[in-house]
Design an enzyme around this catalytic site. Structure first.
Site, PDB file in Angstrom:
ATOM      1  N   TYR A  42       0.966  -1.295  -0.123  1.00  0.00           N
ATOM      2  CA  TYR A  42       0.004  -0.016   0.022  1.00  0.00           C
ATOM      3  C   TYR A  42       0.989   1.166   0.011  1.00  0.00           C
ATOM      4  O   TYR A  42       0.951   1.901  -0.982  1.00  0.00           O
ATOM      5  CB  TYR A  42      -1.130   0.086   1.086  1.00  0.00           C
ATOM      6  CG  TYR A  42      -2.063   0.935   1.070  1.00  0.00           C
ATOM      7  CD1 TYR A  42      -3.198   0.701   0.392  1.00  0.00           C
ATOM      8  CD2 TYR A  42      -1.816   2.167   1.814  1.00  0.00           C
ATOM      9  CE1 TYR A  42      -4.028   1.831   0.175  1.00  0.00           C
ATOM     10  CE2 TYR A  42      -3.158   3.263   1.839  1.00  0.00           C
ATOM     11  CZ  TYR A  42      -3.894   2.877   0.719  1.00  0.00           C
ATOM     12  OH  TYR A  42      -5.033   3.986   0.692  1.00  0.00           O
ATOM     13  N   SER A  63      -6.633   0.799  -4.759  1.00  0.00           N
ATOM     14  CA  SER A  63      -6.502   2.316  -4.196  1.00  0.00           C
ATOM     15  C   SER A  63      -5.215   3.075  -4.457  1.00  0.00           C
ATOM     16  O   SER A  63      -4.705   2.975  -5.528  1.00  0.00           O
ATOM     17  CB  SER A  63      -7.197   2.332  -3.073  1.00  0.00           C
ATOM     18  OG  SER A  63      -7.762   3.646  -2.803  1.00  0.00           O
TER      19      SER A  63
END
Length: 684
Positions: free
Chosen positions: A456, A536
């Protein structure tokens, strides 16, 4: 069936940014037009046909379904002696809201009957201090555009009051539950198009009143992108408002409600303002506990007298340590402190003046979240999960000094067959980065293990041990999961976060690429058996990785991604992310973004890995235009055969960024993702 992807028409549009001419061949795919919808339909059909080639899809479905049916229990909140929590079991599409009083547990809200396809969900919920009421948000199709509703806990009846525009709502109830302060976005049509996701305000609502007339009590004059959270002291005297600018800065304001009207916007005193730091607090009747990274990248806690909140009167009660202090909660006579050390949770107890009294013996190397208890209570609760344990709830009894499961679910697997270990490797600039590895205990390190590297690296978010059905199904079949603690996250405090944001974003990509190279050098895998996965901001990560090093990976899953970093801030809520990424409107920040923006680094004739892009039509965070444009561009540019290395786009209907997605859709998505990775990396 032809393996060639559906053609995409090219309509170049050129912009001049800071002297550079930027040509976008697929600008038309930014529009939610009939042409875009028709193109998306063709892409979805092509993707379904190609994924049908993946061997063992029904085996993946059966095993993933069983692992996901374990369910979870989360979000404990204690109010008026009642314990509220969420739980999903079996094949339920949505989790239910439960309340437990004594030995009696009952379901308060069951969204599974609210829509035929399970796409209407509970977004958030806030019980009143006496546990008599719950304010909760409802949205459809994952769009997170919540409508606030009110539930009477005793009767289980919805009272029929509805308030729209309450996305990401924070609620602070009055002690008598006669009303509450809450956050709300502008009503539709009251602001210019494109501004409806900004200009949040704090309002006051009295039960039974018309929500359209609820007065604004805080937020006027603040930047449109500011977000607010509210808290009220148990006695009702003090109102605390936290105003946040992205994930790097927040301010705290305090109002003495005894000295003014509830509906009055005057009287707020800045407690912590104008500092380049993060603050959050818990307000009691006689004390404000402030958790902050101001002067302490790993955070510390101050006790503040609300009647005299000037900075020179603050008293440090929990000093900064060598581990990240994530949360502080006053419960009875203690402070419950949640730490993160090497991306693994720990819970420590201290008295109200910060003197430590011991650590809790947690079930294992896992993640603690949502710690909650009443300020005058004798117990607190938290959610716990690990790589092998679905999220469950634990209770700590202060008088007995005992920790015990409160609401748990068990996974259908023998955890002793697996290993979760943490290794360390060196990134490009010499920084040592830790990484979790998950695999079978009898793993043969033959240099060809199908391996999925995930990450991430942003927004002050830590990747920690968490139950993931896909991970477990993968390692059961002899694969390896690698999860590094990339810079940009919060694993090692604010310095670690800032080392991976704005002009330092390249560090995140370097950390990720170094992890891939380490996995190969250490004999776990090779380039033909290494895949990457991210969603994302993690989608941006894998998009940057595959455009910078297309030779290093065999397969990529790029989910709900940001990929056009020169235009991202023009869509949906993305202006909120400018403090994290920067904006191409600024000449210096443009240079950072242009240097890595994945959409602008696709090169024709490159042999790209097999790639599965995913997006969702109702995503109100990351616009699906990113996945659409990137898929079209890579399909037109790759030198690899679509039979060997397909480039696919999967756009989900009636779904958003992920929140509220029903279990049935989640299972379909996971079968496609892990079936694709297994197909490309050789897992059967």
């Amino acid at each position: 069936m032809s393996a060639a992807a559906p053609p995409t028409r090219v309509e170049p549009v050129s912009d001049r940014l800071h002297g550079d001419e930027i040509t976008d061949p697929y600008r038309w795919l930014e529009e939610d037009s009939a042409a875009t919808r028709a193109w998306t339909g063709e892409q979805n059909r092509y993707t379904a046909e190609m994924l049908a080639r993946a061997p063992g899809r029904e085996d993946w479905r059966a095993r993933l379904g069983a692992l996901m049916e374990a369910g979870f229990a989360t979000s404990p909140a204690v109010r008026g002696g009642r314990v509220f929590f969420m739980k999903r079991e079996g094949t339920q599409n949505q989790p239910l809201l439960y309340v437990r009083e004594g030995n009696e547990t009952r379901a308060l809200l069951d969204p599974n009957g609210w829509s035929a396809d399970g796409t209407v969900a509970i977004d958030w919920w806030h019980p009143s201090p006496d546990g008599a009421w719950v304010a909760y948000g409802v949205s459809a199709s994952g769009d997170e555009r919540s409508t606030l509703r009110l539930l009477n806990v005793a009767s289980g009846r919805d009272e029929g009051e509805t308030t729209p525009d309450t996305r990401y709502c924070s609620v602070a109830w009055l002690p008598d539950a006669g009303g509450f302060f809450y956050t709300r976005l502008p009503a539709a049509g009251s602001v210019l198009p494109g501004e409806e996701n900004y200009h949040q305000r704090v309002r006051f609502h009295r039960l039974g009143a018309d929500p359209a007339a609820d007065p604004v009590v805080f937020g006027e004059g603040f930047p449109a992108e500011e977000r607010f959270e509210v808290d009220l002291a148990p006695g009702g005297r003090w109102l605390l408002v936290t105003a946040s600018e992205g994930w790097v800065k927040s301010e705290v304001y305090l109002k003495d409600l005894r000295a003014g009207e509830l509906e009055d916007s005057a009287g707020f005193v800045p407690v912590a303002a104008g500092r380049d730091a993060l603050y959050s607090g818990q307000i009691l009747d006689d004390r404000l506990y402030l958790l902050t990274n101001d002067g302490a990248p790993n955070y510390r806690v101050f006790a503040v007298d609300p009647t005299n909140p000037a900075r020179d009167g603050w008293r440090e009660v929990v000093p900064e340590g060598d581990a990240l202090l994530q949360a502080c909660r006053a419960v009875g006579p203690v402070l419950a402190l949640c730490y993160l050390r090497d991306a693994v949770s720990a819970v420590r107890l201290a008295d109200r003046d910060g003197r430590p009294s011991g650590d809790l013996a947690l079930p294992g190397l896992g993640t603690v979240a949502e710690l909650d208890g009443e300020p005058d209570g004798g117990e607190f609760f938290f959610t716990y999960t690990s790589f092998f344990d679905p999220p469950g709830i634990y209770r700590y009894d202060l008088a007995a000094g005992a920790l015990a499961p409160y609401e748990r679910v068990a996974a259908p697997l023998d955890a002793s067959a697996f290993v979760a270990e943490q290794v360390r490797y060196t990134s490009r600039d010499g920084t040592v980065v830790p990484m979790f590895l998950l695999h079978r205990r009898d793993l043969a390190r033959d240099g060809r293990r199908p391996t999925v590297l995930t990450g991430y690296g942003g927004f002050n978010i830590a990747l920690t041990p968490t139950y993931n059905a896909g991970f477990l199904a993968w390692v059961e079949r002899g694969g390896v999961i690698a999860q590094p603690s990339l810079r940009g996250g919060s694993e090692y405090g604010e310095r670690w976060h800032r080392a991976g944001m704005l002009g330092n974003k390249r560090n995140v990509f370097d950390d990720f690429l170094a992890a891939a190279e380490w996995l190969i050098a250490a004999g776990y895998t090779d380039r033909d058996h290494l895949g990457i996965r991210g969603g994302s901001n993690g989608g941006l990560l894998v998009g940057a990785a595959v455009t910078q090093r297309p030779d290093l990976f065999r397969a990529v899953v790029c989910a709900v991604p940001l990929l056009d970093m020169l235009r991202y801030h023009h869509f949906l809520i993305a202006r909120l992310w400018i403090p994290e990424y920067g904006s191409a409107d600024d000449v210096e920040q443009y240079a950072w973004l242009r240097a890595y923006s994945p959409y602008h680094h696709v090169e024709k004739g490159t042999r790209y890995p097999a790639i599965l892009f995913t997006a969702a039509e109702s995503d109100s965070r990351v616009h699906p235009l990113h996945a659409r444009k990137m898929a079209a561009l890579v399909q037109a540019s790759t030198a690899a055969s679509p039979d060997e290395r397909p480039v696919l786009l999967r756009v989900e209907t009636k779904a958003g960024h992920g929140a509220g997605k029903p279990q049935g859709k989640l299972l379909d998505e996971q079968v496609d993702i892990w079936g694709f990775l297994g197909w490309q990396l050789g897992v059967r």
